[in-house]
Design a protein around this motif. Structure first.
Motif, PDB file in Angstrom:
ATOM      1  N   TYR A   1      -8.353  -2.580   3.536  1.00  0.00           N
ATOM      2  CA  TYR A   1      -9.494  -3.486   3.652  1.00  0.00           C
ATOM      3  C   TYR A   1      -9.917  -3.927   2.258  1.00  0.00           C
ATOM      4  N   HIS A   2     -10.310  -5.214   2.179  1.00  0.00           N
ATOM      5  CA  HIS A   2     -10.675  -5.841   0.912  1.00  0.00           C
ATOM      6  C   HIS A   2     -12.176  -5.829   0.679  1.00  0.00           C
ATOM      7  N   GLN A   3     -12.918  -5.502   1.731  1.00  0.00           N
ATOM      8  CA  GLN A   3     -14.378  -5.416   1.618  1.00  0.00           C
ATOM      9  C   GLN A   3     -14.867  -4.457   2.695  1.00  0.00           C
ATOM     10  N   PHE A   4     -16.056  -3.937   2.512  1.00  0.00           N
ATOM     11  CA  PHE A   4     -16.650  -3.080   3.529  1.00  0.00           C
ATOM     12  C   PHE A   4     -17.148  -3.937   4.690  1.00  0.00           C
ATOM     13  N   GLY A   5     -17.161  -3.336   5.869  1.00  0.00           N
ATOM     14  CA  GLY A   5     -17.670  -4.099   7.001  1.00  0.00           C
ATOM     15  C   GLY A   5     -17.277  -3.486   8.325  1.00  0.00           C
ATOM     16  N   GLU A   6     -17.294  -4.319   9.367  1.00  0.00           N
ATOM     17  CA  GLU A   6     -16.936  -3.883  10.717  1.00  0.00           C
ATOM     18  C   GLU A   6     -15.421  -3.687  10.815  1.00  0.00           C
ATOM     19  N   ARG A   7     -14.959  -3.340  12.014  1.00  0.00           N
ATOM     20  CA  ARG A   7     -13.536  -3.018  12.197  1.00  0.00           C
ATOM     21  C   ARG A   7     -12.601  -4.154  11.814  1.00  0.00           C
ATOM     22  N   ASP A   8     -13.084  -5.399  11.903  1.00  0.00           N
ATOM     23  CA  ASP A   8     -12.179  -6.521  11.644  1.00  0.00           C
ATOM     24  C   ASP A   8     -11.795  -6.661  10.173  1.00  0.00           C
ATOM     25  N   VAL A   9     -12.385  -5.856   9.289  1.00  0.00           N
ATOM     26  CA  VAL A   9     -11.927  -5.895   7.884  1.00  0.00           C
ATOM     27  C   VAL A   9     -10.594  -5.154   7.710  1.00  0.00           C
ATOM     28  N   LEU A  10     -10.212  -4.362   8.703  1.00  0.00           N
ATOM     29  CA  LEU A  10      -8.942  -3.637   8.631  1.00  0.00           C
ATOM     30  C   LEU A  10      -7.782  -4.610   8.843  1.00  0.00           C
ATOM     31  N   GLN A  11      -6.854  -4.637   7.893  1.00  0.00           N
ATOM     32  CA  GLN A  11      -5.709  -5.536   7.981  1.00  0.00           C
ATOM     33  C   GLN A  11      -4.427  -4.742   7.753  1.00  0.00           C
ATOM     34  N   VAL A  12      -3.366  -5.136   8.447  1.00  0.00           N
ATOM     35  CA  VAL A  12      -2.048  -4.545   8.207  1.00  0.00           C
ATOM     36  C   VAL A  12      -1.297  -5.463   7.267  1.00  0.00           C
ATOM     37  N   THR A  13      -0.827  -4.917   6.170  1.00  0.00           N
ATOM     38  CA  THR A  13      -0.159  -5.728   5.160  1.00  0.00           C
ATOM     39  C   THR A  13       1.151  -5.077   4.753  1.00  0.00           C
ATOM     40  N   SER A  14       1.949  -5.821   4.019  1.00  0.00           N
ATOM     41  CA  SER A  14       3.240  -5.319   3.541  1.00  0.00           C
ATOM     42  C   SER A  14       3.123  -4.996   2.058  1.00  0.00           C
ATOM     43  N   ALA A  15       3.782  -3.919   1.641  1.00  0.00           N
ATOM     44  CA  ALA A  15       3.729  -3.506   0.233  1.00  0.00           C
ATOM     45  C   ALA A  15       5.047  -2.828  -0.131  1.00  0.00           C
ATOM     46  N   GLU A  16       5.296  -2.744  -1.412  1.00  0.00           N
ATOM     47  CA  GLU A  16       6.476  -2.013  -1.866  1.00  0.00           C
ATOM     48  C   GLU A  16       6.289  -0.524  -1.623  1.00  0.00           C
ATOM     49  N   ILE A  17       7.379   0.140  -1.289  1.00  0.00           N
ATOM     50  CA  ILE A  17       7.321   1.593  -1.151  1.00  0.00           C
ATOM     51  C   ILE A  17       7.196   2.190  -2.552  1.00  0.00           C
ATOM     52  N   PRO A  18       6.181   3.015  -2.786  1.00  0.00           N
ATOM     53  CA  PRO A  18       5.961   3.534  -4.144  1.00  0.00           C
ATOM     54  C   PRO A  18       6.991   4.580  -4.551  1.00  0.00           C
ATOM     55  N   GLU A  19       7.138   4.753  -5.849  1.00  0.00           N
ATOM     56  CA  GLU A  19       7.999   5.796  -6.410  1.00  0.00           C
ATOM     57  C   GLU A  19       7.151   7.024  -6.737  1.00  0.00           C
ATOM     58  N   PRO A  20       7.596   8.213  -6.365  1.00  0.00           N
ATOM     59  CA  PRO A  20       6.841   9.410  -6.750  1.00  0.00           C
ATOM     60  C   PRO A  20       6.950   9.663  -8.250  1.00  0.00           C
ATOM     61  N   GLN A  21       5.822   9.964  -8.863  1.00  0.00           N
ATOM     62  CA  GLN A  21       5.780  10.268 -10.291  1.00  0.00           C
ATOM     63  C   GLN A  21       5.788  11.787 -10.494  1.00  0.00           C
ATOM     64  N   GLN A  22       5.544  12.206 -11.724  1.00  0.00           N
ATOM     65  CA  GLN A  22       5.535  13.630 -12.057  1.00  0.00           C
ATOM     66  C   GLN A  22       4.653  14.415 -11.077  1.00  0.00           C
ATOM     67  N   GLY A  23       5.224  15.427 -10.445  1.00  0.00           N
ATOM     68  CA  GLY A  23       4.456  16.291  -9.560  1.00  0.00           C
ATOM     69  C   GLY A  23       4.162  15.703  -8.193  1.00  0.00           C
ATOM     70  N   GLU A  24       4.692  14.512  -7.913  1.00  0.00           N
ATOM     71  CA  GLU A  24       4.376  13.822  -6.659  1.00  0.00           C
ATOM     72  C   GLU A  24       5.539  13.867  -5.670  1.00  0.00           C
ATOM     73  N   VAL A  25       5.190  13.588  -4.422  1.00  0.00           N
ATOM     74  CA  VAL A  25       6.154  13.568  -3.328  1.00  0.00           C
ATOM     75  C   VAL A  25       5.938  12.289  -2.534  1.00  0.00           C
ATOM     76  N   LEU A  26       7.036  11.633  -2.161  1.00  0.00           N
ATOM     77  CA  LEU A  26       6.956  10.483  -1.274  1.00  0.00           C
ATOM     78  C   LEU A  26       7.238  10.957   0.149  1.00  0.00           C
ATOM     79  N   ILE A  27       6.319  10.637   1.060  1.00  0.00           N
ATOM     80  CA  ILE A  27       6.425  11.064   2.453  1.00  0.00           C
ATOM     81  C   ILE A  27       6.611   9.851   3.340  1.00  0.00           C
ATOM     82  N   ARG A  28       7.572   9.939   4.243  1.00  0.00           N
ATOM     83  CA  ARG A  28       7.606   8.980   5.347  1.00  0.00           C
ATOM     84  C   ARG A  28       6.640   9.514   6.389  1.00  0.00           C
TER      85      ARG A  28
END
Length: 330
Positions: A18-45
């Motif tokens: 969500y890009h702003q606070f508000g009612e349920r309609d602020v929730l959006q499904v978007t596409s993004a790059e899958i992140p890379e895990p950094q030091q000490g991190e884990v990528l989870i499906r």
């Protein structure tokens, strides 16, 4: 040794933002790059992402987290995840690709659970028992840790003690009654009539229908009250405490007034803010593995149904938990 992601290098994922606070309609499904895990991190499906009241309250702009992330929007909600390790960053030697994990991740300011893939730190993740499927496991971390820490760290609940759990059929409540039973306590819970059978199945000794019966007339001499409602319910619960008893109140918005009311009466009450703890999660996983605790999921939604999931969440009358199945088409 680090394991780098290879099959996902050019891949994208779906996530809720969500890009702003508000009612349920602020929730959006978007596409993004899958992140890379950094030091000490884990990528989870992510298979399952649990929903919690803090999710909709923060989305509405309420509470501490909303104040902190206001300048950091857009933001992806969700603290509860369970899924499969895909890749690990440098320095991670406790987990490997293919491991089944769950955790309270990104708490409180990063979030990120409502997503096909999520980044967590290795020390936020516990192994999921084979008895638990990964979508259901997504319902467990935040609510179960809240119940565990309230009962055993703050209230020091012991075998043979009497405890009242308000909203015993809800997310935190249904874990709390089971943990208390496993510890050997006498458990009383408030719930609506429709949840009486559910709580009886879990082993609760006494169920009080709060719509027809005043719990304050029924309960006295209690060692512990777990207040998951707050406000006037929390304050009225103080009169049920026995000598040396303690009330633990969870809703942060009314915690100060409940604690102040207790102090005025010379009684003990504490608020609590949950924190990630994989040692506690491991203990909880053992209870699940042994069949002493079950994870109740009322309904499963897809990522695309996040708005509907929040609509159900906001009613405040969920039996157990709601979960997003984040697996998508993959």
């Amino acid at each position: 040794m680090a394991t780098s992601r290879n099959q996902n290098t050019e891949a994208s994922m779906k996530k809720v933002v969500y890009h702003q606070f508000g009612e349920r309609d602020v929730l959006q499904v978007t596409s993004a790059e899958i992140p890379e895990p950094q030091q000490g991190e884990v990528l989870i499906r992510v298979h399952g992402a649990g929903l919690n009241p803090i999710d909709w309250k923060t989305r509405s702009g309420l509470g501490f987290v909303a104040q902190q992330i206001e300048e950091a929007l857009p933001w992806t909600p969700g603290y509860d995840v369970a899924g499969e390790v895909v890749a690990t960053g440098q320095g991670v030697n406790t987990l490997a690709p293919g491991d089944r994990v769950m955790g309270l991740i990104g708490f409180p300011l990063n979030g990120g659970g409502y997503s096909e893939y999520a980044i967590a730190t290795a020390d936020e993740l516990a192994v999921v028992p084979e008895e638990l499927d990964l979508v259901t496991a997504g319902a467990l971390p935040l609510a179960a840790l809240t119940a565990w820490q309230a009962l055993f760290e703050v209230a020091s609940l012991e075998e043979g003690q009497k405890i009242l759990v308000h909203a015993g059929a809800g997310g935190v409540g249904h874990f709390a009654v089971q943990f208390a039973l496993a510890r050997g306590a006498h458990v009383i819970a408030t719930a609506s009539a429709g949840n009486r059978d559910f709580l009886s199945e879990l082993g609760v000794h006494e169920v009080i229908d709060y719509t027809t019966t005043d719990f304050a007339d029924e309960c006295f001499g209690l060692d512990v009250v777990l207040d998951l409602v707050g406000g006037e319910t929390g304050k009225r619960s103080l009169r049920t405490l026995g000598e040396g008893g303690m009330l633990v109140t969870i809703p942060t918005v009314t915690a100060d007034e409940v604690v102040s009311a207790a102090e005025e009466q010379g009684l003990r009450a504490h608020g609590i803010t949950v924190r990630p703890d994989i040692f506690h999660l491991d203990e909880i996983a053992e209870l699940v593995e042994d069949g002493e605790v079950r994870v109740q999921v009322e309904q499963v939604f897809t990522l695309d149904q996040a708005k509907q999931a929040h609509e159900r969440l906001e009613t405040g009358h969920v039996q157990g938990k709601l979960v997003l199945d984040c697996r998508g088409e993959a």
